[in-house]
Design a protein around this motif. Structure first.
Motif, short mmCIF file in Angstrom:
data_model
loop_
_atom_site.label_atom_id
_atom_site.label_comp_id
_atom_site.label_asym_id
_atom_site.label_seq_id
_atom_site.Cartn_x
_atom_site.Cartn_y
_atom_site.Cartn_z
N ALA A 1 -7.25 0.86 -15.85
CA ALA A 1 -6.06 0.20 -16.39
C ALA A 1 -6.20 -1.31 -16.43
CB ALA A 1 -4.83 0.60 -15.57
N VAL A 2 -6.89 -1.89 -15.44
CA VAL A 2 -6.90 -3.36 -15.33
C VAL A 2 -8.26 -3.98 -15.60
CG1 VAL A 2 -4.98 -3.32 -13.71
CG2 VAL A 2 -7.33 -3.35 -12.82
N GLY A 3 -9.32 -3.19 -15.62
CA GLY A 3 -10.63 -3.71 -15.94
C GLY A 3 -11.34 -4.32 -14.73
N PRO A 4 -12.55 -4.81 -14.95
CA PRO A 4 -13.40 -5.26 -13.84
C PRO A 4 -13.08 -6.66 -13.33
CG PRO A 4 -14.57 -5.48 -15.91
CD PRO A 4 -13.28 -4.81 -16.23
N GLU A 5 -12.21 -7.41 -14.00
CA GLU A 5 -11.93 -8.78 -13.57
C GLU A 5 -10.77 -8.85 -12.57
OE1 GLU A 5 -11.43 -11.23 -16.98
OE2 GLU A 5 -13.54 -11.11 -17.56
N ILE A 6 -10.11 -7.75 -12.32
CA ILE A 6 -9.00 -7.70 -11.36
C ILE A 6 -9.50 -7.08 -10.06
CG2 ILE A 6 -6.70 -6.78 -10.90
CD1 ILE A 6 -6.82 -8.90 -13.13
N ASP A 7 -9.18 -7.71 -8.94
CA ASP A 7 -9.57 -7.18 -7.63
C ASP A 7 -8.53 -6.18 -7.15
OD1 ASP A 7 -12.02 -8.55 -7.08
OD2 ASP A 7 -10.86 -10.40 -6.88
N VAL A 8 -9.01 -5.07 -6.60
CA VAL A 8 -8.12 -4.01 -6.12
C VAL A 8 -8.51 -3.64 -4.69
CG1 VAL A 8 -7.18 -1.71 -6.53
CG2 VAL A 8 -7.93 -3.13 -8.48
N GLY A 9 -7.73 -4.08 -3.73
CA GLY A 9 -7.94 -3.69 -2.35
C GLY A 9 -7.37 -2.31 -2.09
N VAL A 10 -8.02 -1.56 -1.21
CA VAL A 10 -7.59 -0.19 -0.90
C VAL A 10 -7.34 -0.09 0.61
CG1 VAL A 10 -8.18 2.25 -1.01
CG2 VAL A 10 -8.91 0.71 -2.85
N ASP A 11 -6.11 0.20 0.97
CA ASP A 11 -5.69 0.22 2.37
C ASP A 11 -5.71 1.65 2.91
OD1 ASP A 11 -4.60 -0.27 4.84
OD2 ASP A 11 -2.73 -1.16 4.10
N PHE A 12 -6.57 1.90 3.90
CA PHE A 12 -6.59 3.21 4.56
C PHE A 12 -5.46 3.31 5.58
CE2 PHE A 12 -11.26 4.73 3.94
CZ PHE A 12 -11.27 4.25 2.65
N HIS A 13 -4.87 2.19 5.97
CA HIS A 13 -3.65 2.13 6.78
C HIS A 13 -3.80 2.76 8.15
CE1 HIS A 13 0.89 1.93 7.06
NE2 HIS A 13 0.63 0.86 6.32
N GLY A 14 -5.03 2.92 8.60
CA GLY A 14 -5.23 3.55 9.90
C GLY A 14 -4.85 5.02 9.93
N ARG A 15 -4.54 5.57 8.75
CA ARG A 15 -4.11 6.98 8.73
C ARG A 15 -5.27 7.92 8.44
NH1 ARG A 15 -0.54 6.04 3.26
NH2 ARG A 15 0.74 5.04 4.84
N VAL A 16 -6.49 7.38 8.43
CA VAL A 16 -7.67 8.15 8.08
C VAL A 16 -8.58 8.24 9.30
CG1 VAL A 16 -9.67 8.26 6.55
CG2 VAL A 16 -7.49 7.36 5.69
N SER A 17 -9.02 9.44 9.61
CA SER A 17 -9.93 9.64 10.74
C SER A 17 -11.33 9.17 10.38
CB SER A 17 -9.96 11.12 11.13
OG SER A 17 -10.52 11.87 10.05
N LYS A 18 -12.19 9.06 11.40
CA LYS A 18 -13.55 8.58 11.17
C LYS A 18 -14.31 9.44 10.15
CE LYS A 18 -16.77 9.18 14.31
NZ LYS A 18 -17.64 9.03 15.50
N PRO A 19 -14.33 10.77 10.27
CA PRO A 19 -15.10 11.53 9.29
C PRO A 19 -14.58 11.37 7.87
CG PRO A 19 -13.85 12.99 10.74
CD PRO A 19 -13.79 11.64 11.33
N MET A 20 -13.26 11.27 7.70
CA MET A 20 -12.71 11.09 6.36
C MET A 20 -12.94 9.67 5.86
SD MET A 20 -11.77 14.04 5.53
CE MET A 20 -11.06 13.60 3.95
N ALA A 21 -12.92 8.69 6.76
CA ALA A 21 -13.18 7.31 6.36
C ALA A 21 -14.59 7.18 5.81
CB ALA A 21 -12.96 6.37 7.54
#
Length: 384
Positions: free
Chosen positions: A175-195
């Motif tokens: 939707a926004v292309g490669p010039e926009i930065d998109v951070g992704v927050d795992f929010h501490g809700r993800v366990s080590k194997p899933m991370a």
């Protein structure tokens, strides 16, 4: 000699606690000491610190006051004490800046930049509609976004949960292309194997960073997660002092730290954390899903920290359903965003003027915000 003579605390919507500190020569400083969802607890800690240590003291001795508040109680650290110290520290710096008619950053060595980049949240707690929201925010001028990676996840979840997270990020990237930065927050809700799995799978769409891939109590897992991806690793919103950050600096697995100016000891402590990070070639992006005083404090430290990368801010964030950042300011234009940046304020102290009448009016409203408690399908408590 000027003395600290009075203080007031205001709990205001949506979930903030404001502190007003007054001196004998009529100067007023503002701070934002709060743990989201634990405002009453932090209020008690602020009252204890001010009543026991600071009333009647010279407001100028900020470093000494910080040391006394931190070390004077024997038991130290943690979110409640450090958030109480943080808000008091912000107010003392606001007073000092007003005394010398200078922004706080001028008293910390002067500015290292003219403006700081900001990012905008999209998608809510359980992320949805992220592609449309991303387009909307980019059209509004933002060049960096952040979204939650997932809703609640089981400790070891199925392939569809990973595919869903990957699809959301793909939709935003397209939707926004490669010039926009998109951070992704795992929010501490993800366990080590899933991370580990998510870090590897999301890399295809080049996230700006992955945030808090595991809870701070599992920071020992960060090197293993970092080995699965070239995506920068960010963490730090639930770390409260330079001693908490020392381990992750020594590990070498974290690329971006996110101390919170209302949780990690305020301006005094976060400036020290930023300097430590610089020595390890680690960038800083202060955590700030909070109010205008916290944001103003962040920008003061960003201004004079060479390794400050970008600033979180909570305008229109999904928590702010009843009040927003600009509502409490006499002059909201201090936080005007242009082309994804905000200019450094040039006013004294924190560079903002609080609308005291509005604060007092809103403090009469009932405020009882607590984060939701999520549960898995089997009834067990999930990480929010």
């Amino acid at each position: 000699m000027s003395e600290i003579v009075d203080y007031e605390l205001y709990e205001v919507p949506p979930r903030w606690l404001f502190l007003r500190v007054e001196t004998s020569d009529g100067l007023v400083g503002w701070g934002e000491p709060v743990v989201e969802g634990r405002a009453h607890t932090v209020r008690a800690a602020v009252e204890e610190l001010l009543d026991d240590y600071l009333l009647g003291m010279d407001p100028n001795a900020i470093e000494d006051h910080w040391q006394e508040m931190y070390r004077g109680g024997f038991y130290r650290g943690g979110p409640v004490l450090m958030s109480a110290i943080a808000g008091i520290d912000q107010a003392l710096w606001d007073i000092k800046g007003k005394r010398f008619d200078a922004p706080v950053y001028e008293l910390l060595g002067g500015k290292a930049r003219e403006r700081i980049r900001v990012y905008q949240w999209i998608g809510g707690d359980r992320p949805e509609g992220v592609a449309d929201a991303a387009r909307e925010k980019v059209d509004a001028g933002f060049t960096a976004l952040k979204m939650n990676a997932t809703p609640e996840l089981r400790r070891i979840d199925n392939p569809q949960a990973v595919a869903d997270a990957k699809e959301r990020l793909r939709a935003v990237r397209e939707a926004v292309g490669p010039e926009i930065d998109v951070g992704v927050d795992f929010h501490g809700r993800v366990s080590k194997p899933m991370a580990k799995r998510l870090a590897a799978e999301l890399e295809e769409y080049e996230p700006f960073f992955i945030e808090e891939p595991v809870l701070p109590e599992h920071n020992d897992a960060l090197p293993e997660i970092a080995a699965k991806t070239s995506t920068p690793i960010a963490t730090g919103e639930r770390m409260y002092s330079r001693w908490d950050f020392k381990e992750v600096f020594e590990q070498g697995a974290v690329d971006l730290i996110q101390p919170d100016l209302s949780h990690a000891g305020g301006i005094t402590e976060v400036k020290k954390i930023a300097s430590m990070a610089e020595a390890y070639d680690v960038a800083m992006a202060p955590h700030c899903p909070l109010g205008p005083i916290a944001l103003a404090s962040c920008i003061q430290v960003d201004a004079c920290s060479p390794n400050a990368l970008i600033q979180e801010q909570s305008l229109d964030i999904h928590y702010n359903e009843t009040s927003d950042v600009l509502d409490y300011l006499d002059d909201p234009s201090v936080f005007d965003y242009e082309a994804g940046y905000v200019d450094l304020p040039d006013g004294p102290g924190l560079g903002i003027e609080i609308d005291e009448d509005h604060v007092r009016e809103m403090a009469d409203e009932a405020v009882d915000w607590h984060n939701p408690v999520w549960r898995h399908d089997d009834g067990s408590v999930a990480e929010w």
